[in-house]
Design a protein around this motif. Structure first.
Motif, mmCIF file in Angstrom:
data_model
loop_
_atom_site.group_PDB
_atom_site.id
_atom_site.type_symbol
_atom_site.label_atom_id
_atom_site.label_comp_id
_atom_site.label_asym_id
_atom_site.label_seq_id
_atom_site.Cartn_x
_atom_site.Cartn_y
_atom_site.Cartn_z
ATOM 1 N N ASN A 159 32.446 64.440 59.957
ATOM 2 C CA ASN A 159 31.896 63.084 60.001
ATOM 3 C C ASN A 159 32.853 62.166 60.743
ATOM 4 O O ASN A 159 34.063 62.186 60.503
ATOM 5 C CB ASN A 159 31.672 62.579 58.566
ATOM 6 C CG ASN A 159 30.934 61.249 58.532
ATOM 7 O OD1 ASN A 159 31.382 60.274 59.119
ATOM 8 N ND2 ASN A 159 29.809 61.219 57.846
ATOM 9 N N ASN A 160 32.304 61.336 61.644
ATOM 10 C CA ASN A 160 33.162 60.480 62.475
ATOM 11 C C ASN A 160 34.046 59.557 61.645
ATOM 12 O O ASN A 160 35.047 59.045 62.139
ATOM 13 C CB ASN A 160 32.301 59.692 63.474
ATOM 14 C CG ASN A 160 31.615 58.504 62.845
ATOM 15 O OD1 ASN A 160 32.209 57.436 62.740
ATOM 16 N ND2 ASN A 160 30.375 58.653 62.398
ATOM 17 N N GLN A 187 31.807 67.628 55.957
ATOM 18 C CA GLN A 187 32.154 66.209 55.873
ATOM 19 C C GLN A 187 33.384 65.877 56.723
ATOM 20 O O GLN A 187 33.517 64.756 57.188
ATOM 21 C CB GLN A 187 32.380 65.802 54.416
ATOM 22 C CG GLN A 187 31.120 65.931 53.572
ATOM 23 C CD GLN A 187 31.256 65.203 52.254
ATOM 24 O OE1 GLN A 187 31.023 64.010 52.166
ATOM 25 N NE2 GLN A 187 31.651 65.928 51.223
ATOM 26 N N CYS A 219 28.248 56.123 56.661
ATOM 27 C CA CYS A 219 29.170 56.991 55.914
ATOM 28 C C CYS A 219 29.162 56.685 54.422
ATOM 29 O O CYS A 219 30.012 57.176 53.687
ATOM 30 C CB CYS A 219 30.579 56.834 56.457
ATOM 31 S SG CYS A 219 31.310 55.216 56.075
ATOM 32 N N ASN A 236 21.128 57.622 55.786
ATOM 33 C CA ASN A 236 22.455 57.917 56.324
ATOM 34 C C ASN A 236 22.808 59.386 56.151
ATOM 35 O O ASN A 236 21.957 60.212 55.837
ATOM 36 C CB ASN A 236 23.505 56.958 55.751
ATOM 37 C CG ASN A 236 23.926 57.311 54.331
ATOM 38 O OD1 ASN A 236 23.435 58.274 53.724
ATOM 39 N ND2 ASN A 236 24.837 56.535 53.799
ATOM 40 N N ARG A 237 24.071 59.707 56.363
ATOM 41 C CA ARG A 237 24.506 61.113 56.426
ATOM 42 C C ARG A 237 24.468 61.811 55.074
ATOM 43 O O ARG A 237 24.632 63.012 54.995
ATOM 44 C CB ARG A 237 25.910 61.205 57.022
ATOM 45 C CG ARG A 237 26.060 60.433 58.311
ATOM 46 C CD ARG A 237 26.431 61.302 59.484
ATOM 47 N NE ARG A 237 26.388 60.525 60.711
ATOM 48 C CZ ARG A 237 25.520 60.708 61.690
ATOM 49 N NH1 ARG A 237 24.621 61.653 61.616
ATOM 50 N NH2 ARG A 237 25.547 59.959 62.774
ATOM 51 N N GLN A 294 28.265 65.676 59.359
ATOM 52 C CA GLN A 294 27.739 65.192 60.644
ATOM 53 C C GLN A 294 28.064 66.212 61.728
ATOM 54 O O GLN A 294 29.208 66.682 61.812
ATOM 55 C CB GLN A 294 28.380 63.829 60.987
ATOM 56 C CG GLN A 294 27.903 63.254 62.312
ATOM 57 C CD GLN A 294 28.588 61.933 62.656
ATOM 58 O OE1 GLN A 294 29.520 61.511 61.977
ATOM 59 N NE2 GLN A 294 28.127 61.296 63.711
#
Lengths: 336, 336
Positions: A134-135, A131, A187, B316-317, A111
């Motif tokens: 990614n949040n 990765q 996610c 999604n991601r 992300q």
């Protein structure tokens, strides 16, 4: 069945330009529903607002203790962070310490970070995000830690993986409801559904935890405190969770979720809050949770962060004030 | 007074996660309201959806002819563009040809371009965006052209400036309503309010223009054709207006506005459409206008662009399909 209620209005000049309707429940650990708007029984996907629930098995299993996780790491396991260096460095160090290669082990997907510095650095060097940006990479680091502790396989986001089975069990216990199912989150982890009341009940239990009870009580207490003690790890500079927790000076823990879910844990009042704006717009959930926190007495309504989320102002590209947010009707007038 | 109606649903796995309610009117130039949802009398700010109305005085005053504006420039005057080189180069050339310095004359304010290449180029060179990058810089170039033609002063976004007085007069005439006032738009120009019906009526008049009538008719016809002939100038690569107009091969002109307004002009059916999603979320307005266009027979429901805006999928991601959009209830079933 009650419809969603208008909670937040967006004004431009003399016109109410847009509105945000939602469902919200304020839950007292001792008294149950203290207030509600919309339909308290509405079934929602909590999305990232329930990360502290998803982190419970990490502690209760003994994994956090076995691997010596710090309070900061526990905060990061509850985070939707913006991929700043402070977050990604911690993930890299955490997984490195476990002998886990982040990019082959993580299942959250890459992300682009929201943090301006991190984003600019990637763009300037033509580097793709990883990765770890990614949040949810903190939550996934928690999942990987638990999986290692359990000796479970690598596909830790599969709904029937021991990690997710443990999450589901904890989720149903703390919400007090059998989940009607799950959706796959951004996610890739399963995200279990519950009612707004169920989510508020869970947050009330977190709020009531003293750290002196059973394993569940102690895990809840640690996670609530970890979030409140590390606001920047839970989200990042410029993010509402960080700004609100800082503004409250540790008196409450808050967490947003995608599609406009927001929760609050208020230990000093033994109160949990959960809300969902039906249209999924974050400005609505931010305004609504902020207002509730001011009315619960843990956030000064005149604090700049509180004013920003509940009133704006809305400015345009020349920095001219063009509008504002307003709290709506009976929700605006509510006191407890 | 009718409430907004649920038009679009957002699903994740087996759960309806969010919904978008709105007001919409399909207006036939010959028959008036052909269909409506929600409250057709709801007062809205059309925002950028009415740029073709704001461009009418540019043509009707003789300014466009006096300065030899091309069809492409007329399309750009109706644009909310994404600041790609194709847009900013045209603005620079347009204003340069008039002897106007863009950055001192424009009043729209700077905006980081949405176009990935333009954005990356600015970031890589530590360059701040300019006013020419503002999505409204084409509209403002039209305003400046009209101001020059009228010999009016430089503050062309003042509500009592001759340019805005001309815009207001045109707006009230084509909507068929006295405007109840204005808000200041993101680009600092006044944005006049009307009902959803008023906006749809205006678009019906654009749709019915043949180019063989009076000055208003000819101006409407030129602008409608300019938009349809230059989809990429009206928005940009990856933007819904561009994708939808391309998919329709010039059979209709469409324009989005901030806070989820969307209009359509369908000349072959002499129909105008206006809609507003009450929560201001663009994914809702895109799905709703796309569905209406398919039911009006000018957009193939199976075209990839039509499918994308009305059904998703949501990924999604890790590029896993996690959900979809669905059209709601009676709106989904509507035919004309």
């Amino acid at each position: 069945m009650a419809e969603a209620e208008t909670l937040v209005e967006v004004w431009r000049g003399p016109f109410r330009e847009s509105i945000h309707r939602g469902h919200a429940v304020v839950w007292g650990a001792d008294d149950g529903v203290l207030a509600s708007w919309g339909n308290p029984d509405a079934v929602i996907l909590p999305r990232s607002s329930c990360k502290m629930i998803q982190a419970l098995p990490l502690i209760e299993s003994g994994a956090a203790e076995a691997f010596g996780l710090s309070e900061a790491q526990l905060a990061l396991s509850c985070a939707s962070h913006n991929g700043a260096a402070i977050h990604t460095n911690m993930v890299t160090e955490w997984l490195g310490g476990l002998g886990i290669d982040p990019e082959t082990a993580l299942r959250c997907g890459p992300q682009m970070p929201g943090d301006p510095d991190a984003r600019t650095a990637l763009i300037k060097t033509d580097t793709s995000p990883c990765q770890i940006h990614n949040n949810c990479s903190g939550k996934h680091s928690g999942f990987l830690t638990l999986a290692k502790h359990l000796g479970a396989g690598p596909e830790y986001v599969d709904p029937d993986h021991p990690v997710q089975l443990a999450v589901k069990a904890a989720f149903e216990e703390v919400t007090g409801e059998d989940t009607p199912g799950f959706g796959i989150d951004g996610c890739s982890a399963p995200n279990f559904a519950t009612s707004v009341t169920g989510l508020a009940r869970a947050m009330g239990r977190f709020a009531a935890a003293t750290g002196e009870g059973d394993a569940r009580d102690r895990a809840m207490h640690r996670l609530t405190r970890a979030m409140a003690a590390h606001p920047v790890l839970v989200a990042g500079e410029g993010k509402s969770c960080t700004a609100l927790m800082r503004a409250m000076g540790g008196r409450a823990s808050v967490k947003t979720g995608a599609e406009a879910v927001f929760i609050a844990i208020v230990p000093e009042r033994r109160i949990g809050v959960a809300l969902k704006i039906e249209d999924g717009t974050t400005r609505g959930s931010e305004a609504a949770i902020t207002h509730i926190l001011t009315r619960l007495g843990v956030l000064d309504a005149h604090h700049p962060a509180a004013r920003t989320y509940t009133h704006g102002p809305i400015r345009n590209r020349r920095d001219i004030v063009t509008g504002e947010y307003r709290l709506s009707g009976s929700f605006a007038d509510w006191t407890l």
